[in-house]
Structures are given as C-alpha cells and as structure tokens.
Write a protein that holds these residues in place. Sequence first.
Motif, PDB file in Angstrom:
ATOM      1  N   THR A  40      -1.432  -1.742 -20.586  1.00 48.06           N
ATOM      2  CA  THR A  40      -1.062  -2.994 -19.937  1.00 48.06           C
ATOM      3  C   THR A  40       0.307  -2.817 -19.302  1.00 48.06           C
ATOM      4  OG1 THR A  40      -2.333  -4.293 -21.529  1.00 48.06           O
ATOM      5  CG2 THR A  40      -0.630  -5.453 -20.296  1.00 48.06           C
ATOM      6  N   LEU A  41       0.387  -3.124 -18.023  1.00 50.10           N
ATOM      7  CA  LEU A  41       1.618  -2.943 -17.261  1.00 50.10           C
ATOM      8  C   LEU A  41       2.468  -4.206 -17.318  1.00 50.10           C
ATOM      9  CD1 LEU A  41      -0.064  -1.120 -14.284  1.00 50.10           C
ATOM     10  CD2 LEU A  41       1.053  -0.102 -16.242  1.00 50.10           C
ATOM     11  N   LYS A  42       3.742  -4.052 -17.022  1.00 55.91           N
ATOM     12  CA  LYS A  42       4.695  -5.147 -17.157  1.00 55.91           C
ATOM     13  C   LYS A  42       4.548  -6.138 -15.989  1.00 55.91           C
ATOM     14  CE  LYS A  42       9.565  -6.021 -18.005  1.00 55.91           C
ATOM     15  NZ  LYS A  42      10.884  -5.416 -18.192  1.00 55.91           N
ATOM     16  N   VAL A  43       4.252  -7.384 -16.325  1.00 54.04           N
ATOM     17  CA  VAL A  43       4.183  -8.484 -15.358  1.00 54.04           C
ATOM     18  C   VAL A  43       5.067  -9.599 -15.887  1.00 54.04           C
ATOM     19  CG1 VAL A  43       2.702 -10.232 -14.286  1.00 54.04           C
ATOM     20  CG2 VAL A  43       1.831  -7.910 -14.621  1.00 54.04           C
TER      21      VAL A  43
ATOM     22  N   ASP B  63     -15.023  -1.567  -4.306  1.00 54.17           N
ATOM     23  CA  ASP B  63     -14.441  -1.094  -5.562  1.00 54.17           C
ATOM     24  C   ASP B  63     -12.928  -1.267  -5.512  1.00 54.17           C
ATOM     25  OD1 ASP B  63     -16.885  -0.221  -6.617  1.00 54.17           O
ATOM     26  OD2 ASP B  63     -16.692   1.745  -5.701  1.00 54.17           O
ATOM     27  N   CYS B  64     -12.343  -1.781  -6.602  1.00 58.22           N
ATOM     28  CA  CYS B  64     -10.897  -1.945  -6.710  1.00 58.22           C
ATOM     29  C   CYS B  64     -10.451  -1.405  -8.062  1.00 58.22           C
ATOM     30  CB  CYS B  64     -10.489  -3.407  -6.632  1.00 58.22           C
ATOM     31  SG  CYS B  64     -10.871  -4.198  -5.065  1.00 58.22           S
ATOM     32  N   PHE B  65      -9.303  -0.721  -8.061  1.00 62.16           N
ATOM     33  CA  PHE B  65      -8.727  -0.283  -9.325  1.00 62.16           C
ATOM     34  C   PHE B  65      -7.233  -0.079  -9.180  1.00 62.16           C
ATOM     35  CE2 PHE B  65     -10.174   3.684  -7.319  1.00 62.16           C
ATOM     36  CZ  PHE B  65      -9.103   4.531  -7.474  1.00 62.16           C
ATOM     37  N   ASP B  66      -6.552  -0.047 -10.342  1.00 59.17           N
ATOM     38  CA  ASP B  66      -5.113   0.153 -10.413  1.00 59.17           C
ATOM     39  C   ASP B  66      -4.832   1.350 -11.302  1.00 59.17           C
ATOM     40  OD1 ASP B  66      -3.761  -2.328  -9.132  1.00 59.17           O
ATOM     41  OD2 ASP B  66      -5.345  -3.173 -10.378  1.00 59.17           O
ATOM     42  N   LEU B  67      -3.880   2.187 -10.906  1.00 52.52           N
ATOM     43  CA  LEU B  67      -3.445   3.319 -11.718  1.00 52.52           C
ATOM     44  C   LEU B  67      -1.945   3.216 -11.946  1.00 52.52           C
ATOM     45  CD1 LEU B  67      -5.254   6.406 -10.131  1.00 52.52           C
ATOM     46  CD2 LEU B  67      -5.897   5.143 -12.178  1.00 52.52           C
ATOM     47  N   CYS B  68      -1.523   3.386 -13.203  1.00 48.97           N
ATOM     48  CA  CYS B  68      -0.088   3.443 -13.489  1.00 48.97           C
ATOM     49  C   CYS B  68       0.465   4.738 -12.882  1.00 48.97           C
ATOM     50  CB  CYS B  68       0.177   3.380 -14.990  1.00 48.97           C
ATOM     51  SG  CYS B  68      -0.345   4.820 -15.933  1.00 48.97           S
ATOM     52  N   GLU B  69       1.767   4.841 -12.817  1.00 50.53           N
ATOM     53  CA  GLU B  69       2.393   5.994 -12.174  1.00 50.53           C
ATOM     54  C   GLU B  69       2.051   7.305 -12.882  1.00 50.53           C
ATOM     55  OE1 GLU B  69       6.743   7.227 -10.305  1.00 50.53           O
ATOM     56  OE2 GLU B  69       6.492   5.303 -11.317  1.00 50.53           O
ATOM     57  N   SER B  70       1.989   7.289 -14.209  1.00 51.92           N
ATOM     58  CA  SER B  70       1.645   8.505 -14.963  1.00 51.92           C
ATOM     59  C   SER B  70       0.227   8.974 -14.657  1.00 51.92           C
ATOM     60  CB  SER B  70       1.787   8.269 -16.463  1.00 51.92           C
ATOM     61  OG  SER B  70       3.115   8.012 -16.799  1.00 51.92           O
TER      62      SER B  70
END
Length: 82
Positions: free
Chosen positions: A21-24, A51-58
């Motif tokens: 979970t990313l910081k919001v 299609d939609c997706f999110d990737l953290c920087e790592s």
Amino acid sequence: MRYYNNENRLEKVICNKCGRTLKVENGILKEGVLRVSKEWGYFSEKDGQVDCFDLCESCYDLWTASFAVPPNSREKTELLGV
C-alpha cells in the motif's frame, strides 16, 4: 490498483506487483508510481479491453531490469512547468 471514495477522491493505491500500500494523504499520492492504462485495439487478442495497473518504484526498477532493451531515460532539469 487505485481506490476512490464516493466523491471520486483517491483513497488508496496498491502496487499491483508486490501488493504494498502506497502513501496517500488527503487524496494525494505521495510516492513515485508508474500508472499504466492500455486500451487494446485491432490486431490484438484483447480488442476492446482496457487494462490499468500501478507499480511502485521498486517494482518498476525490477521490471525494467528484466527488459532485453532498456527504456530510454533522460534527466529533466525543470520540474515545474510555468
């Protein structure tokens, strides 16, 4: 993956690869994230699918390190467009 409340305000972002979970804060994403949205069209087997997706920087770094041809990268010197 992005989650919004009833007022369409960003509530939560989860990296689709690692599940972190990313910081919001106050509806604002406070971490670097790659957001991908692909509308498949003709000549694909996914015609009409989005299609939609999110990737953290790592996870982005791990993913792109596996590419046979690395992505083009350049440094942007002016971060605020006025």
